[in-house]
Design a protein around this motif. Structure first.
Motif, PDB file in Angstrom:
ATOM      1  N   GLY A 165     -10.591  -0.958  -8.623  1.00 17.65           N
ATOM      2  CA  GLY A 165     -11.521  -1.090  -7.508  1.00 17.65           C
ATOM      3  C   GLY A 165     -11.268  -2.357  -6.712  1.00 17.65           C
ATOM      4  N   GLY A 166     -10.886  -3.439  -7.395  1.00 19.07           N
ATOM      5  CA  GLY A 166     -10.561  -4.675  -6.709  1.00 19.07           C
ATOM      6  C   GLY A 166      -9.331  -4.527  -5.831  1.00 19.07           C
ATOM      7  N   ILE A 167      -8.317  -3.817  -6.338  1.00 16.69           N
ATOM      8  CA  ILE A 167      -7.124  -3.561  -5.529  1.00 16.69           C
ATOM      9  C   ILE A 167      -7.499  -2.793  -4.269  1.00 16.69           C
ATOM     10  N   ASP A 168      -8.352  -1.793  -4.406  1.00 13.82           N
ATOM     11  CA  ASP A 168      -8.758  -0.997  -3.250  1.00 13.82           C
ATOM     12  C   ASP A 168      -9.495  -1.836  -2.211  1.00 13.82           C
ATOM     13  N   SER A 169     -10.178  -2.886  -2.625  1.00 13.73           N
ATOM     14  CA  SER A 169     -10.935  -3.713  -1.668  1.00 13.73           C
ATOM     15  C   SER A 169     -10.013  -4.508  -0.748  1.00 13.73           C
ATOM     16  N   ILE A 170      -8.735  -4.620  -1.108  1.00 13.76           N
ATOM     17  CA  ILE A 170      -7.772  -5.388  -0.321  1.00 13.76           C
ATOM     18  C   ILE A 170      -7.122  -4.434   0.678  1.00 13.76           C
ATOM     19  N   ARG A 171      -7.364  -4.649   1.946  1.00 13.68           N
ATOM     20  CA  ARG A 171      -6.996  -3.681   2.981  1.00 13.68           C
ATOM     21  C   ARG A 171      -5.599  -3.971   3.540  1.00 13.68           C
ATOM     22  N   THR A 172      -4.588  -3.903   2.678  1.00 11.33           N
ATOM     23  CA  THR A 172      -3.218  -4.184   3.085  1.00 11.33           C
ATOM     24  C   THR A 172      -2.288  -3.094   2.587  1.00 11.33           C
ATOM     25  N   LEU A 173      -1.093  -3.045   3.180  1.00 11.74           N
ATOM     26  CA  LEU A 173      -0.075  -2.096   2.747  1.00 11.74           C
ATOM     27  C   LEU A 173       0.381  -2.405   1.327  1.00 11.74           C
ATOM     28  N   ASP A 174       0.459  -3.680   0.972  1.00 12.27           N
ATOM     29  CA  ASP A 174       0.839  -4.045  -0.395  1.00 12.27           C
ATOM     30  C   ASP A 174      -0.165  -3.501  -1.412  1.00 12.27           C
ATOM     31  N   ALA A 175      -1.439  -3.501  -1.072  1.00  8.88           N
ATOM     32  CA  ALA A 175      -2.448  -2.938  -1.981  1.00  8.88           C
ATOM     33  C   ALA A 175      -2.262  -1.430  -2.104  1.00  8.88           C
ATOM     34  N   THR A 176      -1.900  -0.769  -1.005  1.00  7.26           N
ATOM     35  CA  THR A 176      -1.618   0.662  -1.071  1.00  7.26           C
ATOM     36  C   THR A 176      -0.443   0.933  -2.008  1.00  7.26           C
TER      37      THR A 176
END
Length: 298
Positions: free
Chosen positions: A154-165
């Motif tokens: 869920g924390g990863i999803d909160s980061i709105r970047t291509l790297d998080a995707t």
């Protein structure tokens, strides 16, 4: 003022940067089905606390000084000039380094157990993984997700970047299917979306969930492979999750598998599939499978 919403929406929370710019509201359009109305008593001279989490109302994208304003009508009508029901304060936000991000996560992981605040009492400040947002947390969160920490996904999803995707895509191959499935559910709003999906009564609410500039078509193959895995599981919810991806990035290669899943779904009589014929109609597996197949075909 909170049922169906991510926050209590009668609280009006805004933030202004040092140069006078308003901070973005992450969810300006909310669903509101009211809320429970318990009774309580505040003794003369006593205290009453309502815990308001500013990050649920303001998305801070840059460090700096911000003035926070919080207002609630308290049932006494519209806001007035110099209204005592509004409180303000200025804070300084600093961008954490990756080392500091790791320390914040460790502090949360080693803190004593906390089950949330009691109504009317002052709560404890705890890390909300779903509102972390800052990119320097990404690598520490990836490491935790790989070690089966679902809150880290869920924390990863909160980061709105291509790297998080990319990180979410990589988690699709996790040996723990629960982690892979959770990562997949977050990917829907990072895919290309047609503007038609943002029409109708709830269109604006759907649109605010969309993460812009966070998709690369090179990431499609592993997500398509995972979609085929979902269809092979013959599970109602897995069918619907797979169609959310295939209807947006699917190819002719996946159509036969979609049709096979549809042939299976129409013959099922167990409880989860029978629920599809209830009124008001839910998201029906058969409709979703056929819709994905026809979208690809056209």
């Amino acid at each position: 003022d909170y049922r169906g919403s991510s926050r209590a929406d009668r609280f009006k929370v805004t933030a202004i940067s040092a140069d006078g710019k308003s901070v973005t509201d992450p969810t300006p359009v909310v669903m509101n089905f009211g809320g429970l109305m318990p009774n309580s008593e505040i003794k003369s001279g006593g205290d009453w606390f309502e815990n308001v989490y500013v990050v649920e109302y303001c998305r801070f994208d840059e460090p700096g000084n911000y003035t926070i304003h919080v207002y609630h009508d308290l049932g006494f009508g519209n806001k007035r000039d110099a209204d005592p029901r509004e409180v303000s304060m200025t804070i300084n936000l600093q961008a954490p380094t990756e080392e500091q991000a790791r320390a914040i996560l460790v502090e949360d992981e080693t803190a004593k157990s906390y089950n949330g605040n009691t109504w009317g009492q002052k709560g404890e400040a705890r890390l909300d993984y779903y509102d972390i947002r800052w990119p320097t947390f990404l690598q520490p969160l990836i490491e935790r997700a790989q070690n089966n920490r679902q809150d880290a996904v869920g924390g990863i999803d909160s980061i709105r970047t291509l790297d998080a995707t990319r990180a979410l895509i990589n988690l699709l191959s996790h040996t723990n299917f629960a982690i892979a499935q959770q990562a997949a559910t977050f990917l829907e709003w990072r895919l290309p979306h047609s503007t038609n999906e943002f029409q109708g009564q709830w269109g604006e609410m759907r649109k605010q969930s969309f993460v812009e500039n966070a998709w690369d078509k090179k990431l499609a193959p592993p997500l398509l492979d995972f979609s085929l895995q979902l269809l092979a599981r013959t599970n109602h919810n897995d069918f619907i999750l797979a169609t959310k991806f295939l209807s947006r990035i699917g190819t002719q290669h996946e159509v036969p598998v979609l049709m096979k899943a549809l042939e299976f779904a129409v013959t099922q009589t167990n409880a989860e599939f029978l629920a599809d014929i209830h009124y008001p109609s839910p998201v029906r597996a058969c409709d979703a499978l056929l819709g994905a197949a026809t979208t690809i075909d056209t």
